[in-house]
Design a protein around this motif. Structure first.
Motif, short mmCIF file in Angstrom:
data_model
loop_
_atom_site.label_atom_id
_atom_site.label_comp_id
_atom_site.label_asym_id
_atom_site.label_seq_id
_atom_site.Cartn_x
_atom_site.Cartn_y
_atom_site.Cartn_z
N ASN A 1 0.83 -1.21 0.00
CA ASN A 1 0.00 0.00 0.00
C ASN A 1 0.87 1.27 0.00
O ASN A 1 0.83 2.05 0.94
N HIS B 1 -6.55 4.79 -7.74
CA HIS B 1 -7.07 6.14 -7.47
C HIS B 1 -7.20 6.89 -8.79
O HIS B 1 -6.29 6.82 -9.62
N ASN C 1 -1.11 5.38 6.25
CA ASN C 1 -1.10 3.91 6.33
C ASN C 1 -0.28 3.46 7.54
O ASN C 1 0.41 4.27 8.16
N ASP D 1 0.82 3.85 -2.18
CA ASP D 1 0.10 5.08 -2.53
C ASP D 1 1.03 6.14 -3.10
O ASP D 1 1.04 7.30 -2.67
#
Ligand code: CA
Ligand code: CA
Length: 298
Positions: free
Chosen positions: A154, A183, A277, A156
């Motif tokens: 994760n 996203h 996160n 991102d």
């Protein structure tokens, strides 16, 4: 072309996950992905009370790549990212740097058409599609798809886009790549809670690379090399990113230690990927042209 449907989702990256598909190095795979709520917030009437958190951040896969062995890198060329028609923006009291300002959760469903998003009929923006979760199985145990680390996960990172190439270290036989959490757009840092969370399809070419002596995620863009680092704090992630970039420049690009250090002094940019996160993620970017100039004038 092989398609992995979102019937095959995992919530942990682990060597014990059963492969959804087995592919050869060089094959193109289409991953069909859910949004990070597994579609549970798409019905207009649904609120967070309707969300079963067990189904958070699903990743589609994993895909076993024949020939990938621990010590190799998986080269992932992101050929295409197709987004679904509706994305979710939400902000509330449980996560993000602004949570004290939002005692009640707010959910907005945002229409995405023809690479444009429409925020409540008042602001149109071109989309900047990216992959939030993309990772191989870690060396040991299972890592939640909520968590980024050296295996990917994760992260991102807004640089993981169509046209980019991501290199991820292989820790277990077959690599076991899984992806999700697309996203439509996201601000660097993901500070307020999320990106524009959306389902979609990612078309990825997967190749096994031997003899690339690094053990962390690297992104190649048209103009830059980028290393990604995650750590318990932003300080730890930042120092790790700087060391990773130094290692990348000296071990993969064959710059001298002095040139590598001084190039980072002059042109290395440290940028926050996400602070929301379980581990925090940053990246360091360095322009390719300057590396090439130094290589050819050493
Ligand atoms: Ca994410
Ligand atoms: Ca997300």
């Amino acid at each position: 072309m092989i398609k992995v449907t979102r019937k095959h989702v995992v919530y942990e990256m682990s060597s014990s996950n059963c492969p959804a598909a087995v592919v050869e190095s060089g094959e193109v795979v289409v991953f069909e992905t859910y949004d990070c709520y597994q579609g549970q917030l798409l019905p207009e009437e649904n609120t967070f009370e309707d969300v079963d958190r067990r189904f958070g951040n699903p990743a589609t896969g994993p895909v076993y790549v024949n020939g990938a062995m621990p010590g190799d890198m998986l080269k992932i060329s992101i050929e295409k990212l197709d987004l679904g028609p509706i994305g979710i923006l939400d902000i509330g009291p449980t996560s993000g740097a602004l949570k004290e300002y939002f005692p009640e959760a707010i959910i907005h469903r945002i229409r995405v058409t023809d690479n444009t998003l429409n925020y409540d009929g008042r602001l149109e923006l071109p989309t900047k599609p990216m992959i939030g979760v993309i990772g191989n199985a870690p060396a040991k145990g299972a890592v939640s798809t909520m968590t980024p680390m050296d295996h990917g996960g994760n992260m991102d990172c807004t640089m993981i886009t169509e046209g980019a190439t991501l290199y991820l270290p292989v820790f277990v036989e077959g690599a076991l790549l899984a992806i999700g959490d697309l996203h439509a757009i996201m601000g660097d840092g993901e500070v307020a809670n999320c990106g524009l969370e959306i389902e979609g399809e990612a078309t990825l070419k997967l190749e096994v690379i031997h003899n690339m002596p690094i053990t962390f995620p690297v992104v190649e863009k048209e103009t830059h090399w980028i290393v990604i680092a995650s750590g318990a704090t932003l300080d730890q992630a930042s120092e790790k990113a700087a060391k990773q970039l130094f290692r990348f420049l000296t071990e993969c690009q064959n710059l001298s230690k002095t040139d590598a250090g001084m190039l980072i002094d002059m042109l290395g940019n440290l940028i926050v990927c996400q602070i929301v996160n379980p581990m925090k993620t940053v990246r360091m970017e360095i322009p390719k042209w300057a590396i090439e100039r130094l290589k050819h004038t050493a």
